[in-house]
Design an enzyme around this catalytic site. Sequence first.
Site, mmCIF file in Angstrom:
data_model
loop_
_atom_site.group_PDB
_atom_site.id
_atom_site.type_symbol
_atom_site.label_atom_id
_atom_site.label_comp_id
_atom_site.label_asym_id
_atom_site.label_seq_id
_atom_site.Cartn_x
_atom_site.Cartn_y
_atom_site.Cartn_z
ATOM 1 N N GLU A 138 -3.419 7.507 -3.958
ATOM 2 C CA GLU A 138 -3.504 6.269 -3.198
ATOM 3 C C GLU A 138 -3.306 5.118 -4.171
ATOM 4 O O GLU A 138 -4.122 4.932 -5.080
ATOM 5 C CB GLU A 138 -4.854 6.149 -2.472
ATOM 6 C CG GLU A 138 -4.860 5.023 -1.464
ATOM 7 C CD GLU A 138 -6.147 4.981 -0.644
ATOM 8 O OE1 GLU A 138 -7.224 5.183 -1.216
ATOM 9 O OE2 GLU A 138 -6.044 4.732 0.570
ATOM 10 N N TYR B 123 0.856 -1.190 0.000
ATOM 11 C CA TYR B 123 0.000 0.000 0.000
ATOM 12 C C TYR B 123 0.889 1.237 0.000
ATOM 13 O O TYR B 123 1.906 1.276 0.706
ATOM 14 C CB TYR B 123 -0.877 0.015 1.263
ATOM 15 C CG TYR B 123 -1.654 1.305 1.440
ATOM 16 C CD1 TYR B 123 -2.943 1.442 0.926
ATOM 17 C CD2 TYR B 123 -1.089 2.395 2.095
ATOM 18 C CE1 TYR B 123 -3.643 2.630 1.060
ATOM 19 C CE2 TYR B 123 -1.785 3.585 2.233
ATOM 20 C CZ TYR B 123 -3.057 3.697 1.712
ATOM 21 O OH TYR B 123 -3.742 4.880 1.848
#
Length: 397
Positions: free
Chosen positions: A206, A118
């Site tokens: 993101e 991530y």
Amino acid sequence: MNLHEYQGKEMLSSFGVAIQRGIVAKTATEAVAAAKQLTETTGTSWHVVKAQIHAGGRGKGGGVKLAKNLQELETIADAILGMQLITPQTPPEGKKVNQVLIAEDVYYPGASEPSEYYMSVLLNRATGKNMIMYSTEGGMDIEAVAEATPHLIFNEEVDPAMGLMPFQARKIAFNLGLSGNAFKEMTKFVSALYKAYVGSDASLFEINPVLKTSDDKIIAVDAKVTLDENGLFRHKELEALRDLSEENPVEVEAREVGLNYVDLDGNVGCMVNGAGLAMATMDLIKQAGGDPANFLDVGGTADAARVETAFRLILKDPNVKAILINIFGGIVRCDRVAQGIVDAYKNLGDAIQVPIIVRLQGTNADIAKELIDGSGLNVLSATAFQEAADKVQQAIN
Ligand code: GDP
Ligand code: MN
């Protein structure tokens, strides 16, 4: 302003960020053509079909599917295109899928297992620095990771004046447990990603997942990109990527006429000049037991035409049970605003079925009050804040 995944990836790629390659398609036929073209450039015959909507969690909702041949791909693309995709991030009724991204399959087997990480880049308002948040626990719901295992989320603050230092990129690669070629690839990836964040005037990136492929390449498999609207004038090519069908239609209309409008869930419409007074007015409505239906700053020039446009926008919301107009006449004269309200009311005729409470303060407020009170319309005038609040309360009960 949000970008679609395929737009975000193209933008990232233009800054040298390695991405999962893909081609966007609007029909199943286009999807097949895109897959054939991708096979020529990438060599892979497996593809993923990815719904393009402005919401995450598409995989969970059935909006991301692997196709192992062209027949499968056509069937999947046909099923996803036009569907109402419901994910944890969409409204309950879901979002209609108008386009799919046909992407190369990057989870192919090889020397090592593919790993999902991530990574996000955003502004830390408290420190005034940019930050890169990252985790080994990619591919899944990062909120759940933050809840259950917060120690697995790392944070690297970057001084905007200094930029990302090479040692910081190495630290990130190290903390992700990488070595050898993957380590080098990750430092390149992070540097390019930070460059893209600054260069596009973004407010959020993101990337979940960032993938380490089985042959140690580091690539962006997903891309959520939010651009800072105040920086858009510097990026005409990015501004052109705006997808109006993904945005609230009333907000789109307001922007076109230069009104600052944000749609909310409540029952009291507000029309205010100045953002500070608008915030105070929303507090006032709350105190009176109501809920603001919108934020609307009509700006300094609240003439009749603007007031009428603002009325029309507020009335598009069926939840509105009353409208509170709270205007401070500093630059604009209150009597002109009052005349604007009366004119707009008459022009709109039957469209206005809800009580209107008007508080005008400042230059010529007394003349304005006379105008409103003498108009014979269903408009209540108030002088003080509390009086306005009381009248709002009566109106919604
Ligand atoms: P999101 O669900 O909206 O976050 O969409 P993502 O782009 O993150 O995709 C969701 C999931 O699809 C990923 O976490 C992967 O597990 C899977 N996925 C994406 N690309 C590929 C691919 O090329 N091959 C395979 N097998 N799975 C993929
Ligand atoms: Mn994702």
